[in-house]
Design an enzyme around this catalytic site. Structure first.
Site, PDB file in Angstrom:
ATOM      1  N   SER A 182      41.697  40.498  31.762  1.00 33.57           N
ATOM      2  CA  SER A 182      41.508  41.556  32.760  1.00 33.57           C
ATOM      3  C   SER A 182      42.221  41.291  34.075  1.00 33.57           C
ATOM      4  O   SER A 182      42.882  42.187  34.620  1.00 33.57           O
ATOM      5  CB  SER A 182      40.011  41.760  33.013  1.00 33.57           C
ATOM      6  OG  SER A 182      39.433  40.610  33.606  1.00 33.57           O
ATOM      7  N   ASP A 183      42.115  40.068  34.618  1.00 32.96           N
ATOM      8  CA  ASP A 183      42.769  39.832  35.910  1.00 32.96           C
ATOM      9  C   ASP A 183      44.285  39.729  35.768  1.00 32.96           C
ATOM     10  O   ASP A 183      45.018  40.046  36.702  1.00 32.96           O
ATOM     11  CB  ASP A 183      42.193  38.621  36.640  1.00 32.96           C
ATOM     12  CG  ASP A 183      42.117  37.381  35.793  1.00 32.96           C
ATOM     13  OD1 ASP A 183      42.355  37.471  34.575  1.00 32.96           O
ATOM     14  OD2 ASP A 183      41.800  36.305  36.342  1.00 32.96           O
ATOM     15  N   CYS A 184      44.773  39.308  34.602  1.00 26.57           N
ATOM     16  CA  CYS A 184      46.216  39.362  34.365  1.00 26.57           C
ATOM     17  C   CYS A 184      46.680  40.815  34.357  1.00 26.57           C
ATOM     18  O   CYS A 184      47.751  41.154  34.901  1.00 26.57           O
ATOM     19  CB  CYS A 184      46.564  38.702  33.033  1.00 26.57           C
ATOM     20  SG  CYS A 184      46.401  36.911  33.041  1.00 26.57           S
TER      21      CYS A 184
ATOM     22  N   GLU B 140      36.041  36.189  40.499  1.00 29.31           N
ATOM     23  CA  GLU B 140      37.511  36.208  40.620  1.00 29.31           C
ATOM     24  C   GLU B 140      38.101  37.445  39.955  1.00 29.31           C
ATOM     25  O   GLU B 140      38.942  38.135  40.539  1.00 29.31           O
ATOM     26  CB  GLU B 140      38.096  34.933  40.013  1.00 29.31           C
ATOM     27  CG  GLU B 140      39.580  34.728  40.285  1.00 29.31           C
ATOM     28  CD  GLU B 140      40.479  35.495  39.330  1.00 29.31           C
ATOM     29  OE1 GLU B 140      41.581  35.886  39.754  1.00 29.31           O
ATOM     30  OE2 GLU B 140      40.063  35.722  38.181  1.00 29.31           O
TER      31      GLU B 140
END
Length: 618
Positions: free
Chosen positions: A484-486, A564
């Site tokens: 998800s954060d990528c 994060e």
């Protein structure tokens, strides 16, 4: 001399979704390199070794990769003279500007030709030994690993051996049984004798025996050693493959497990269900004597099931879990040997094979990471040592091997997209985009080519997978697993690049690609807490953690939200809303609001947020 190959791949057992963009692997060229370059490599290796002895850094600096790419890119790093500030001198604008310029130029110097920034993604010392076990039992170790590979792997293990003779779970930290026993076995598989390494092997063996012997290795290690033949399956807590036949409505259905947990225990359940064991060679017979304090045939294996070295025991079993394992061991496992229960065991193993084949094919035989990779290789060798599945897996082994000044290791998998997205944002923030337009175009190419274009094939929900179209992985498109954060950071890059002239950033992206990325991000949010998970939507069943069978990891059973990822996704959604204010307007605003609520509710009284640095002892 070792050479890093980028975006290359050929052969009947290699295939790619995007022509291998992002693929990185090392190849030894005996004729490569000048005498000066080879001497420089010797120097940086010796410096690492000397520094390690003095208690210096445990991690490498990826100097071999940096030396090669700086030469290929021909970027002069000496043209910008550094500004040195004396102690107590005030930081000034000129000094900061110079530092930023040098940092950006370095990033350009070590960028690969396909636009990503190569790097090692390693640290745990238990990654490489299972691969060596898989290659050893299959008789392919000398086919896949050249003499130079094996030499560099030995270097890595010796460089990270502790003073007391053992090895840690990670490259830094106190010695543990899982690090020590597996590293010892790895070195013996690589050809080191009982007294090799100038006494280092004997010192390691003493540490293992002084701490109870290899029978006290944590549960994952027990599985690896059972496959090799230096431990017995009777000494493992049950890993019944019947688990994979549970109906979807069952509260403990494996599809609800954290993806890394289920993709690890899936092949483990196959190995346990069939009691797979490699050939008992002279080396295996010798290891049985070397790493156990009493004769192998005298060990009470049943008593070893919950025997765990105190140096490794980070996450104790719950009472419920021990009761479950005892019930399975004493009641269930004895009866599945007999008809009609043996039919159920056969059906469950067929289901595991089906799931493993799907996972392998959908990741181009990379699998989700190095732990599953080695386990699947063991399984496919056991299923058919001459079968195509095993050959496809062998062809992808080089993708996992990384070499630096400290030697060669198996890293978890690459961080190509993650590093590319963050480096791209840093270069844009430097306000030197015109000077580094070619760098940005290459990075833009990599990010664009790495977006996952399709969902997993067929009825992926029945195969314990989620939709992935529009996402980005941690590494490259072939890997196929959403992060998800990528996805959020890659989306930020595309939005930033879309605001730049085409001659600087390259061709603009189709809005449909951006919309698909937003679909993924909104999907990853918890409807309860408002936080965002990493790999798949969070599962609000914390009670499942009670079934965590691993003594060395905490919080591995279900996917949950993280600070994060939530902050990263909120930032991406805000940027997207500014650029595309009418697309899913209410949903995005609602998502941002809930995400902010999650951050506020998880903030500590002193204003900080909790960050898990390591879930295992160091």
């Amino acid at each position: 001399m070792w050479e890093l190959k980028i975006a290359e791949g050929e052969g009947p057992y290699l295939y790619s979704t995007n022509n291998f963009v992002g693929r990185q692997f090392w190849e030894f060229n005996p004729d490569g390199g000048t005498p000066e370059e080879k001497e420089e490599i010797k120097k940086v290796r010796q410096n690492f070794k000397d520094n390690r002895k003095k208690g210096g850094f445990h991690a490498c600096g990826d100097l071999l990769m940096r030396m090669q790419l700086m030469k290929e890119n021909a970027i002069d790093l000496t043209s910008i003279l550094p500004t040195r500030l004396s102690e107590g001198e005030q930081v000034n604008f000129e000094a900061v500007t110079t530092a930023v310029k040098k940092a950006v130029r370095l990033q350009r110097a070590i960028q690969a030709k396909d636009g990503h920034w190569p790097a090692e993604n390693a640290g745990p010392l238990f990654f490489t030994p299972p691969l060596l076990i898989a290659l050893y039992i299959s008789g392919t170790i000398n086919t896949i690993l050249t003499e130079e590979h094996q030499k560099e792997m030995k270097r890595y293990f010796y460089n990270h051996q502790n003073e007391d003779g053992g090895w840690g779970f990670y490259i830094e930290g106190h010695s543990t049984m899982i690090g020590s026993a597996l590293s010892y076995v790895a070195l013996r598989i690589l050809g080191e004798g009982e007294d090799g390494g100038d006494g280092a092997i004997a010192k390691a063996r003493k540490w293992i025996l002084d701490h109870g012997g290899a029978s006290s290795i944590p549960s994952w290690g027990k599985v690896y050693l059972s496959v090799l033949g230096v431990y017995e399956w009777e000494g493992c807590n049950p890993l019944p493959p019947e688990f994979w036949l549970f109906p979807s409505a069952f509260p403990f259905h494996p599809a609800e497990m954290w993806c890394y947990c289920r993709t690890t225990y899936m092949p483990m359940s196959y190995l346990y269900g069939k009691r797979i064991q490699g050939p008992i060679t002279h080396l295996v017979s010798s290891l049985r004597k070397e790493i156990h304090p009493i004769p192998f045939e005298d060990i009470n294996w049943n008593k070893q099931r919950n025997n765990c070295c105190k140096e490794d025991y980070y996450y104790p079993h719950s009472f419920l879990q021990d009761a479950l394992w005892h019930s399975l061991h004493y009641i269930t496992e004895p009866i599945v040997k007999y008809w009609p229960f043996s039919k159920l065991r056969g059906r469950s193993l067929d289901r595991v094979v089906e799931l493993m084949r799907y996972e392998s094919e959908e990741t181009r035989y990379m699998t989700i990471g190095c732990v599953e990779k080695s386990l699947q290789m063991m399984c496919w060798w056991a299923e058919n040592p001459n079968g195509d599945e095993f050959k496809y897996h062998l062809a992808r082994v080089p993708d996992y091997l990384w070499i630096a000044e400290d030697g060669m290791t198996m890293h978890s998998f690459g961080s190509q997209l993650w590093d590319c997205a963050l480096a791209t944002q840093a270069i844009i923030a430097s306000n030197m985009t015109e000077e580094y337009d070619e760098c940005l175009k290459k990075a833009h190419f990599y990010i664009r080519e790495s977006q996952v274009k399709e969902n997993p094939s067929g009825d992926f929900t029945q195969m314990c997978r989620q939709f992935t179209k529009g996402s980005w992985t941690f590494s490259d498109q072939d890997h196929g697993w959403t992060v998800s954060d990528c996805t959020a950071e890659a989306l930020k890059c595309l939005l930033l690049l879309s605001n730049m002239p085409q001659e600087i950033a390259g061709e603009k992206d189709d809005n449909a690609r951006l919309y698909e990325a937003v679909n993924v991000l909104l999907y990853m949010q918890s409807p309860v807490s408002g936080g965002f998970a990493v790999w798949e939507p969070p599962i609000p069943k914390p009670f499942l953690q009670l079934l965590n069978p691993s003594e060395v990891f905490a919080d591995i059973v279900v996917e949950k939200e993280h600070v994060e990822t939530t902050s990263s996704i909120i930032g991406a959604l805000i940027e997207f809303k500014h650029a595309h204010p009418r697309h899913r307007k209410e949903e995005i605003e609602h998502s941002i609001s809930n995400g902010v609520r999650y951050l506020e509710e998880t903030q500590w009284y002193n204003g900080s947020w909790f960050f898990v640095d390591n879930l295992t002892p160091t």
